[in-house]
Every structure is written in structure tokens, then in C-alpha cells.
Motif scaffolding. Sequence first.
Motif, PDB file in Angstrom:
ATOM      1  N   MET A   1     -10.402  25.109  -0.982  1.00  0.00           N
ATOM      2  CA  MET A   1      -9.864  24.501   0.231  1.00  0.00           C
ATOM      3  C   MET A   1      -9.133  23.229  -0.182  1.00  0.00           C
ATOM      4  O   MET A   1      -9.567  22.536  -1.116  1.00  0.00           O
ATOM      5  N   VAL A   2      -8.028  22.910   0.506  1.00  0.00           N
ATOM      6  CA  VAL A   2      -7.257  21.715   0.136  1.00  0.00           C
ATOM      7  C   VAL A   2      -7.082  20.822   1.362  1.00  0.00           C
ATOM      8  O   VAL A   2      -7.185  21.292   2.503  1.00  0.00           O
ATOM      9  N   PRO A   3      -6.833  19.533   1.136  1.00  0.00           N
ATOM     10  CA  PRO A   3      -6.609  18.626   2.262  1.00  0.00           C
ATOM     11  C   PRO A   3      -5.554  19.192   3.219  1.00  0.00           C
ATOM     12  O   PRO A   3      -4.518  19.708   2.774  1.00  0.00           O
ATOM     13  N   GLY A   4      -5.840  19.121   4.494  1.00  0.00           N
ATOM     14  CA  GLY A   4      -4.973  19.728   5.508  1.00  0.00           C
ATOM     15  C   GLY A   4      -5.557  21.008   6.065  1.00  0.00           C
ATOM     16  O   GLY A   4      -5.244  21.412   7.188  1.00  0.00           O
ATOM     17  N   ASP A   5      -6.418  21.680   5.278  1.00  0.00           N
ATOM     18  CA  ASP A   5      -7.091  22.902   5.754  1.00  0.00           C
ATOM     19  C   ASP A   5      -8.161  22.572   6.795  1.00  0.00           C
ATOM     20  O   ASP A   5      -8.674  21.451   6.847  1.00  0.00           O
ATOM     21  N   THR A   6      -8.497  23.593   7.577  1.00  0.00           N
ATOM     22  CA  THR A   6      -9.689  23.526   8.433  1.00  0.00           C
ATOM     23  C   THR A   6     -10.545  24.742   8.128  1.00  0.00           C
ATOM     24  O   THR A   6     -10.037  25.870   8.083  1.00  0.00           O
ATOM     25  N   VAL A   7     -11.824  24.520   7.883  1.00  0.00           N
ATOM     26  CA  VAL A   7     -12.739  25.628   7.566  1.00  0.00           C
ATOM     27  C   VAL A   7     -13.690  25.832   8.745  1.00  0.00           C
ATOM     28  O   VAL A   7     -14.170  24.870   9.348  1.00  0.00           O
ATOM     29  N   GLU A   8     -13.899  27.108   9.083  1.00  0.00           N
ATOM     30  CA  GLU A   8     -14.845  27.447  10.142  1.00  0.00           C
ATOM     31  C   GLU A   8     -15.881  28.408   9.592  1.00  0.00           C
ATOM     32  O   GLU A   8     -15.536  29.428   8.995  1.00  0.00           O
ATOM     33  N   VAL A   9     -17.149  28.090   9.827  1.00  0.00           N
ATOM     34  CA  VAL A   9     -18.227  29.044   9.566  1.00  0.00           C
ATOM     35  C   VAL A   9     -18.758  29.461  10.931  1.00  0.00           C
ATOM     36  O   VAL A   9     -19.333  28.633  11.654  1.00  0.00           O
ATOM     37  N   GLU A  10     -18.526  30.728  11.307  1.00  0.00           N
ATOM     38  CA  GLU A  10     -19.082  31.229  12.560  1.00  0.00           C
ATOM     39  C   GLU A  10     -20.274  32.121  12.234  1.00  0.00           C
ATOM     40  O   GLU A  10     -20.234  32.933  11.293  1.00  0.00           O
ATOM     41  N   ILE A  11     -21.350  31.940  12.965  1.00  0.00           N
ATOM     42  CA  ILE A  11     -22.405  32.956  12.956  1.00  0.00           C
ATOM     43  C   ILE A  11     -22.434  33.479  14.387  1.00  0.00           C
ATOM     44  O   ILE A  11     -22.721  32.725  15.334  1.00  0.00           O
ATOM     45  N   THR A  12     -22.035  34.733  14.528  1.00  0.00           N
ATOM     46  CA  THR A  12     -21.781  35.300  15.862  1.00  0.00           C
ATOM     47  C   THR A  12     -23.014  35.140  16.742  1.00  0.00           C
ATOM     48  O   THR A  12     -24.133  35.465  16.354  1.00  0.00           O
ATOM     49  N   GLY A  13     -22.807  34.626  17.929  1.00  0.00           N
ATOM     50  CA  GLY A  13     -23.906  34.420  18.861  1.00  0.00           C
ATOM     51  C   GLY A  13     -24.624  33.102  18.650  1.00  0.00           C
ATOM     52  O   GLY A  13     -25.395  32.660  19.507  1.00  0.00           O
ATOM     53  N   LEU A  14     -24.409  32.476  17.508  1.00  0.00           N
ATOM     54  CA  LEU A  14     -25.068  31.193  17.229  1.00  0.00           C
ATOM     55  C   LEU A  14     -24.083  30.034  17.431  1.00  0.00           C
ATOM     56  O   LEU A  14     -24.424  29.025  18.044  1.00  0.00           O
ATOM     57  N   GLY A  15     -22.851  30.194  16.942  1.00  0.00           N
ATOM     58  CA  GLY A  15     -21.862  29.150  17.150  1.00  0.00           C
ATOM     59  C   GLY A  15     -20.826  29.122  16.041  1.00  0.00           C
ATOM     60  O   GLY A  15     -20.798  30.006  15.180  1.00  0.00           O
ATOM     61  N   VAL A  16     -19.974  28.115  16.100  1.00  0.00           N
ATOM     62  CA  VAL A  16     -18.932  27.920  15.091  1.00  0.00           C
ATOM     63  C   VAL A  16     -19.037  26.479  14.585  1.00  0.00           C
ATOM     64  O   VAL A  16     -19.047  25.539  15.386  1.00  0.00           O
ATOM     65  N   LEU A  17     -19.105  26.342  13.265  1.00  0.00           N
ATOM     66  CA  LEU A  17     -19.110  25.020  12.619  1.00  0.00           C
ATOM     67  C   LEU A  17     -17.718  24.826  12.021  1.00  0.00           C
ATOM     68  O   LEU A  17     -17.310  25.579  11.137  1.00  0.00           O
ATOM     69  N   ARG A  18     -16.999  23.823  12.529  1.00  0.00           N
ATOM     70  CA  ARG A  18     -15.579  23.653  12.150  1.00  0.00           C
ATOM     71  C   ARG A  18     -15.378  22.276  11.534  1.00  0.00           C
ATOM     72  O   ARG A  18     -15.811  21.273  12.119  1.00  0.00           O
ATOM     73  N   ASN A  19     -14.745  22.212  10.366  1.00  0.00           N
ATOM     74  CA  ASN A  19     -14.510  20.931   9.698  1.00  0.00           C
ATOM     75  C   ASN A  19     -13.151  20.889   9.022  1.00  0.00           C
ATOM     76  O   ASN A  19     -12.807  21.821   8.291  1.00  0.00           O
ATOM     77  N   PRO A  20     -12.395  19.820   9.230  1.00  0.00           N
ATOM     78  CA  PRO A  20     -11.137  19.643   8.488  1.00  0.00           C
ATOM     79  C   PRO A  20     -11.415  19.123   7.079  1.00  0.00           C
ATOM     80  O   PRO A  20     -12.445  18.502   6.834  1.00  0.00           O
ATOM     81  N   ILE A  21     -10.467  19.407   6.170  1.00  0.00           N
ATOM     82  CA  ILE A  21     -10.564  18.896   4.792  1.00  0.00           C
ATOM     83  C   ILE A  21      -9.559  17.758   4.647  1.00  0.00           C
ATOM     84  O   ILE A  21      -8.389  17.923   5.030  1.00  0.00           O
ATOM     85  N   VAL A  22     -10.004  16.627   4.084  1.00  0.00           N
ATOM     86  CA  VAL A  22      -9.079  15.523   3.795  1.00  0.00           C
ATOM     87  C   VAL A  22      -9.313  15.052   2.363  1.00  0.00           C
ATOM     88  O   VAL A  22     -10.345  15.337   1.768  1.00  0.00           O
ATOM     89  N   GLY A  23      -8.320  14.330   1.824  1.00  0.00           N
ATOM     90  CA  GLY A  23      -8.487  13.750   0.497  1.00  0.00           C
ATOM     91  C   GLY A  23      -9.072  12.352   0.605  1.00  0.00           C
ATOM     92  O   GLY A  23      -8.879  11.669   1.611  1.00  0.00           O
ATOM     93  N   GLU A  24      -9.804  11.924  -0.428  1.00  0.00           N
ATOM     94  CA  GLU A  24     -10.357  10.560  -0.414  1.00  0.00           C
ATOM     95  C   GLU A  24      -9.211   9.565  -0.495  1.00  0.00           C
ATOM     96  O   GLU A  24      -8.300   9.739  -1.306  1.00  0.00           O
ATOM     97  N   SER A  25      -9.264   8.527   0.362  1.00  0.00           N
ATOM     98  CA  SER A  25      -8.149   7.570   0.408  1.00  0.00           C
ATOM     99  C   SER A  25      -8.374   6.456  -0.589  1.00  0.00           C
ATOM    100  O   SER A  25      -9.455   6.293  -1.114  1.00  0.00           O
TER     101      SER A  25
END
Lengths: 264, 264
Positions: A240-264
Motif C-alpha cells: 500500500m502507498v500513501p494516497g491509498d485507502t485500505v478497507e477490511v470488511e467482515i461481512t455482517g460485522l462491519g468495515v474498517l477503513r484507513n487511509p495511508i499517508v507518508g510520515e511528514s
Amino acid sequence: MRWVRYFAPGETSPNYGSLDDAGERIREIKGDLFGAQQPSGRTFALNDVKLLAPIVPPTFYAAGVNYPTHFRTAAEKAGTPVTYPKHIDIGYRAVNALIGNNEAIVVPKDSSGKVQFEGEIVVIIGKRAKHLTEANALDCVFGYTIGNDVSERTWQKSDRTFWRAKNADTFKPMGPWIDTDVNLDALTTVIRVNGVEQSRFATNAMIFGVANTLATITRYLTLVPGDIVWMGTDDPTRDMVPGDTVEVEITGLGVLRNPIVGES
Amino acid sequence: MRWVRYFAPGETSPNYGSLDDAGERIREIKGDLFGAQQPSGRTFALNDVKLLAPIVPPTFYAAGVNYPTHFRTAAEKAGTPVTYPKHIDIGYRAVNALIGNNEAIVVPKDSSGKVQFEGEIVVIIGKRAKHLTEANALDCVFGYTIGNDVSERTWQKSDRTFWRAKNADTFKPMGPWIDTDVNLDALTTVIRVNGVEQSRFATNAMIFGVANTLATITRYLTLVPGDIVWMGTDDPTRDMVPGDTVEVEITGLGVLRNPIVGES
């Protein structure tokens, strides 16, 4: 029941609340998530609060390779029969790395860039437990949430332990909530990057299931309320690279969504 | 100043207190060990309370092989020059395993019996810290205590991780107190079993010192008040059996004493 941990608008102390059936409003509680509690009288729209990792555990357990694809692929390459480990492989992660839903995964400055997702179901322990059997192990489970065991593969190979490969700050997104009513057999884990599906597997197709894992751990270690056990992931993964968004869904449980950024 | 964590006589909730100069009486405090605090007005004789592990950390760090003898011995055997690791090797331990001074180390029923001591100095973090330098790293240290990184060597070899080898319940004695006034260079670690000296080394003769270790950790991970870092031990060690008593003394800091018993 779904439990969220959050900062109410304008506040910086965490509170717990339960979500209504529509999943839109939070009814805040005072007291112990695992014990006596009462409504605080306050309610909030889910959209108005800042969600946090739904628990900060006393001990943060994580299962190692616990799905079959990794072993099947290795056996195919080698032209040998598939062999699975005989015991669950338990490790630890660190609470500094926990972030909640929508918080940014920060790629450290000197990372090689090989930062990859691992979507996992997470077990939340609700009762003190030792010497569990597979038959009674699930009695100590309070609920489940979703975790992303973000991993820097270069450090995972170069270091003797996973301390920075898997525990750099922000590398352990968890959430969005704890769900206490979960049928493990009904769940599918789906991982997406920028909306494009990368991986899909039956959540309960673990080599060592939740009951077996908790029985194994408590042969030697006491679990306490709030402890968490991340159950591992299945292949494949990818960078994954800065600018991406990753989602982990477990159906019926929910979606965990996080953007990727670079350290400033 | 020396801080103890304890159960007052007849109580089961932990409190903190400071020891007087004679080391005999505890002046109890209310509030935050790392922040605002005030005397509770209660005092106790040290001998009348049950001492506990002096802190339950948010994250429990432990340095791997961090003293020279191990590498010197290996080099002598191989007839090669001594080579040391280039970076500190950070791992984790689990809070379930913590016990206090005088509490029993319990050897699990199915242990092979190869249960050995590792006497270590323990760093207690007092301030939130990231991106420390070696020059300013010690500013975040609250104090020091003593740990015994009890290890079951058969499991340490057979398992991929140290989960039960080093984290079985009672395998992490720590205490007896936190000392905030410590001169690392003046300390000697002495380990005794049944009163007979087994090992003696300069506590600060680490390959990677405290400042270097904290700077390395905080390049990627945020330390928070209450985090602990166990700094490793030097050779030799040996098996302990039920009936033995093990003492880790760090001269000028204190003595951590624990009996060994078998699991009933």
C-alpha cells in the motif's frame, strides 16, 4: 449489541456507548464495559463522534500464520503434500500501534515501502479465564471486531522480532466497533484497496479456530477482560502507498477503513 | 525516592506509596504516579503490606541478548572474533505473567523442568516520548526496578515465539519497588539461588545501553507513562526447581526474591 469507543464532540476523554439498531445513534454508558454500567443520559450521532480503537487491551495477542493458503502455496511450489503446523503460534503486538476507523496509517520515513495489509477478525475477552477447554472456551468471549495487522516486510525479514515491522505507531487499525452477536461461520473477510477487491476468504476457515486458540493460550496464561486476540489472515496481500485507502470488511460485522499517508 | 505498589492489610485494591528513608514505612498517595498526587494520610509498615509488581504497563518491552558474555563464549567456541549485533533486539512480554516480590514462580505441570532465571534491570517510562535522541532519551525515564525474565528453555526452542516460554503465569517477577534515583554505572547485578551466588555482572555493561535502546524504540514507536523496558541479562543461568528460592539483587537498588513451586 455493538459497542463503540469514541471522543464526543469537543472532548478528549474516551467514552463507551452502544449503537442503536439503525447503527446511527450512540447511547453513552458510564461504568465498566465488562461489568456494572448505566446510561449516562447522553446520546450522539455516530457521524458526529471521533471513533477510537474500541479497546486498549491489557495484553495484545496475535496468532501467526493461521490460514491454509500460505501452506498450500508452499507445498505446491515444493511439490510436496501440504503440512500444517501442529499448534497455534501466539505472538504479541503493542498498544502504541492501535488506531481507530478512519485514522491514517503512517508509513515511517525510512520504510522501504513494502507496507502490506493483513485483514483479521479480533476476539475480545470478557471474563478472566485459565485452563479453558475447547468446549467452554467461547464462554469467555465478549465480542469481536476487525483488525488490520499492517506489516513492513523488509523489517519483518531483517529484524529478529516484529517490533517495528508490525508495531510502528498506527500499524494496528482496529474497529469500527465491538459486536457481541457474531456467527463466526457466517462471516467472509474481504479486503479492498481504493475500492478494488484484493482478497476474500471465509473468516472461520482458520487452521486453529477461536476455541482451540483460547484453550491453548489458557493452558499457561490467564486471560483477563479486555485482552484481545488477533486471529491471523489469509493470502494474498500487497503493498500500500500513501494516497491509498485500505478497507477490511467482515461481512455482517462491519468495515474498517484507513487511509495511508507518508510520515511528514 | 522509592515507590511501592501494594495491597494494604485486608484490602484487594492496589495503592501506591513512597518509602521513608529507613525503608520501613510507606506513605500512601492518591492520584497519578506520573502526574498530580497527594498524600492519602495513611501510612503502613512495609512488612505489613502485600507488595505487588510495582507497575502494570501499557506495553511491556524486553530487550533480547544484550550483554557480551553470550557472544564472547560463542566466538571462543568457534575460534572466531567476537561479533555483536548492530541493533538492539526488542521483544514483548505479557502482563499476565507479572508477580511481585515474594510471590511464587509456578512451574507448569507439563514443563520439562528447564526453568531458568534471567536477572535484569527494568526501565520505567514516565513521559510520552517519540523520536528521542541518545542525548535526551533519559529525560523520559521515571525510575528503575528489578525483573526476573524466567524462561522455560524447552519451549523457547520448540515454539516459534516466546509466548509460553517467557510468559506463562508468574514467569515475570518484578520489584520490589521503583527507585527514581539510580546511578546506572554504580550498579552490580547479583543472582543467587538458595543463597548461593550464580552470576554477577556490571548492570550497565549492556551492548545497547538504556539511552540507545529508548532512542531506537522511539524512532518508530511512542512510549507512554508506565511502559516498561526490560534490558536483558548476562550469562550464566541454570535450572531452578520447586523448593528453590531465587534472588536478583541489583546493588543499591534492592533484592527481588521469589520461591519456586510446582503447579498443583
